[in-house]
Design an enzyme around this catalytic site. Structure first.
Site, PDB file in Angstrom:
ATOM      1  N   GLU A 176       0.845  -1.216   0.000  1.00  0.00           N
ATOM      2  CA  GLU A 176       0.000   0.000   0.000  1.00  0.00           C
ATOM      3  C   GLU A 176       0.872   1.255   0.000  1.00  0.00           C
ATOM      4  O   GLU A 176       0.725   2.127   0.864  1.00  0.00           O
ATOM      5  CB  GLU A 176      -0.990  -0.016   1.176  1.00  0.00           C
ATOM      6  N   GLU A 297      -4.895  -8.779  -0.277  1.00  0.00           N
ATOM      7  CA  GLU A 297      -5.689  -8.503   0.925  1.00  0.00           C
ATOM      8  C   GLU A 297      -7.138  -8.346   0.482  1.00  0.00           C
ATOM      9  O   GLU A 297      -7.433  -7.539  -0.410  1.00  0.00           O
ATOM     10  CB  GLU A 297      -5.230  -7.211   1.627  1.00  0.00           C
TER      11      GLU A 297
HETATM   12  O1  AHR Z   1      -5.175  -5.725   7.002  1.00  0.00           O
HETATM   13  C1  AHR Z   1      -5.068  -4.547   7.735  1.00  0.00           C
HETATM   14  C2  AHR Z   1      -4.434  -3.431   6.940  1.00  0.00           C
HETATM   15  O2  AHR Z   1      -5.229  -3.133   5.844  1.00  0.00           O
HETATM   16  C3  AHR Z   1      -3.097  -3.745   6.323  1.00  0.00           C
HETATM   17  O3  AHR Z   1      -2.050  -3.575   7.211  1.00  0.00           O
HETATM   18  C4  AHR Z   1      -3.009  -2.751   5.203  1.00  0.00           C
HETATM   19  O4  AHR Z   1      -2.241  -3.226   4.136  1.00  0.00           O
HETATM   20  C5  AHR Z   1      -4.457  -2.521   4.823  1.00  0.00           C
HETATM   21  O5  AHR Z   1      -4.775  -1.184   4.782  1.00  0.00           O
END
Ligand code: AHR
Length: 510
Positions: A176, A297
């Site tokens: 990110e 994710e």
């Molecule tokens: O999964 C929690 C957070 O969500 C992670 O650290 C980040 O990559 C995303 O914003």
């Protein structure tokens, strides 16, 4: 009488093989995932093997976890791998600045993570630090893990107990970086990626796949501008491009009404557009699809449970989250030609967790049971499945609830049954979700010239749309025993699906 809904499966129309990595997982140093969730230390009264909880390994092993991403998340861009090697008593105490300023003792580092992966049979996926690290730091981590020859770093790994190289294949280059990983523009990140990538070497017998930070949800601009800046020879060094998509919440984890149920499932379904949208932009720059699209994710993100630390992202998990997981996995299978890997966030105690642990107790969430139910799809060939759409208009009020849904007003059109299908060694596996919160249906499987005379059916359902498992009642939502369902009088097989339920139908094709 239950409504009958036809589901058409074309066993001869292959989409692609379902990469087991589509059932991948993610474990960040966040809340009580790593510490207490996985790692209790060798001296803990909680039964463990070299510090890793036995109950957690025992629960996760049957899922065939194909790949596990670590150590973050946002944590990755503030993690310095050297903190987590060598004798544990000598490791520095740090502070987890992203997640509630929690103490980070570094007792769980590279070797402990690799031992956990080995216990699960999972491929490791390391997220490297681009945000606050240096190319030198990342190159050294790769060499420490992957070099089998003679070097000071390889010798250090051996001195720390690992003779053979770990051969870590997947290396994320930042996380990110449009946000917690450095708030960069795509152009800036593309330049940084290229610089760092130069030093992520292939050591003999340890080829690596470098994964670039992709977009947040439907941020098409990030994808296009990253690719535009990287086009030409630099693109040849991008093996993977990882998007993130959280479908968010509607209500809270356990408090919601039927409209909010539908709203969350609509947002979950929108993952399909994220995959097809980013893949189509990638295709413009990479028509041969050499760059793999990942979704490293994904999941539901509810408000933190009352009484739990805000930085810990602890949430309960209901039958609605199970439907989120099932719909998402079905989308991944149906897009198996476009998506290479997907990692649910996260494995234990954090966000859409598979397991919740507390002291010496460990429970399986409804989401866990979906991964268990869907396991036979791993490695099978995805084939086309169509279900007759049953649009139910929810009116203006409901649509307003979903202002940020990808599909806009149509996102409230409820398809009563949807799913995915795969074939392996002549056995058909169909998973179906009845996303209607209060009406059961009967799915009629039309296999267009092929037949299932009988099948094993396993169901995940609950009588209450808010049903979930607690430490007092850990099996409130669990899989049914397999039932054999036979087709009547040469007709197509019919399978009942309770309201808000998920079924897996498996049988030999004739
Ligand atoms: O999964 C929690 C957070 O969500 C992670 O650290 C980040 O990559 C995303 O914003």
């Amino acid at each position: 009488m239950e409504a009958v809904q036809r589901v058409v499966v074309l066993p001869g129309e292959k989409i692609a093989d379902i990469n087991p990595y589509l059932h991948g997982h993610f474990a960040e140093h966040l809340g009580e995932l790593v510490y207490n969730g996985v790692w209790v230390g060798p001296d803990s009264p909680i039964p463990n093997t070299d510090g890793v909880r036995n109950d957690v390994v025992e629960a996760l092993k049957p899922l065939g976890i194909p790949v596990l991403r670590w150590p973050g998340g946002c944590f990755a861009d503030d993690y310095h791998w050297r903190d987590g090697i060598g004798p544990r008593e000598g490791r520095p105490m740090r502070v987890n600045t992203h997640w509630g300023m929690a103490p980070e003792p570094n007792s769980f580092g590279t070797h402990e993570f690799m031992a956990f992966c080995r216990a699960l049979g999972a491929e490791p996926y390391f997220a490297g630090n681009l945000g606050s690290g240096t190319p030198n730091e990342l190159r050294d981590w790769v060499e420490y893990c992957n070099f089998g020859g003679d070097s000071a770093l390889a010798a250090e790994r051996r001195a720390n107990g690992q003779d053979e190289p770990f051969r870590v294949k997947f290396w994320g280059v930042g996380n990110e970086n449009w946000g917690c990983g450095g708030h960069m523009t795509p152009e800036q990140y593309a330049d940084e990626f290229s610089k760092f990538r130069t030093f992520v070497f292939n050591y003999p017998d340890s080829p690596v796949e470098a994964i670039a930070c992709g977009p947040n949800g439907r941020d098409w601009g990030w994808t296009r501008r990253f690719l535009e800046t990287s086009k030409g020879w630099r693109l040849g060094r991008v093996q993977g491009f990882a998007a993130h998509y959280y479908c968010g919440t509607a209500g809270t984890a356990t408090e919601y009404d039927e409209t909010q149920w539908k709203e969350l499932l609509a947002k979950a379904r929108a993952v399909e557009g994220i995959i097809t949208g980013h893949r189509s932009i990638l295709d413009e720059y990479d028509p041969e699809r050499k760059i793999k699209l990942l979704l490293d994710e994904w999941g539901a993100w509810h408000p933190v449970e009352e009484g739990k630390p805000r930085g810990g992202l602890y949430q309960q998990n209901t039958i609605r989250d199970a439907c989120v997981a099932a719909l998402s996995l079905d989308v991944f299978h149906n897009q198996a030609d476009k998506l290479y890997m997907a990692n649910i966030a996260q494995m234990i105690n954090v966000l859409q967790a598979l397991l919740l642990v507390q002291d010496d107790k460990c429970l399986k969430t409804p989401t866990y049971h979906v991964f268990d139910l869907y396991r036979p799809h791993q490695g099978a060939s995805a084939v086309r499945l169509f279900s007759a759409a049953e649009a139910i208009s929810e009116g203006e009020g409901a649509a307003a609830h979903c202002r940020d849904c990808y599909l806009g007003r149509q996102s409230f059109a409820l398809r009563a049954v949807e799913g995915s299908a795969s074939v392996k060694d002549g056995v058909l596996c169909v998973t179906l979700v009845n996303s209607h919160p209060s009406e059961a249906v009967e799915a009629e499987l039309d296999l267009r010239g092929r037949r299932l005379a009988e099948a094993d059916v396993v169901t995940l359902a609950a009588g209450d749309i808010r049903a979930h498992n607690t430490f007092e009642n850990p099996d409130a939502v669990t899989l049914s025993a397999p039932a054999t369902v036979a087709a009547k009088d040469g007709n197509a097989l019919r399978v009942p699906i309770p309201a808000g339920g998920i079924v897996r139908v498996m049988g030999r094709l004739s």
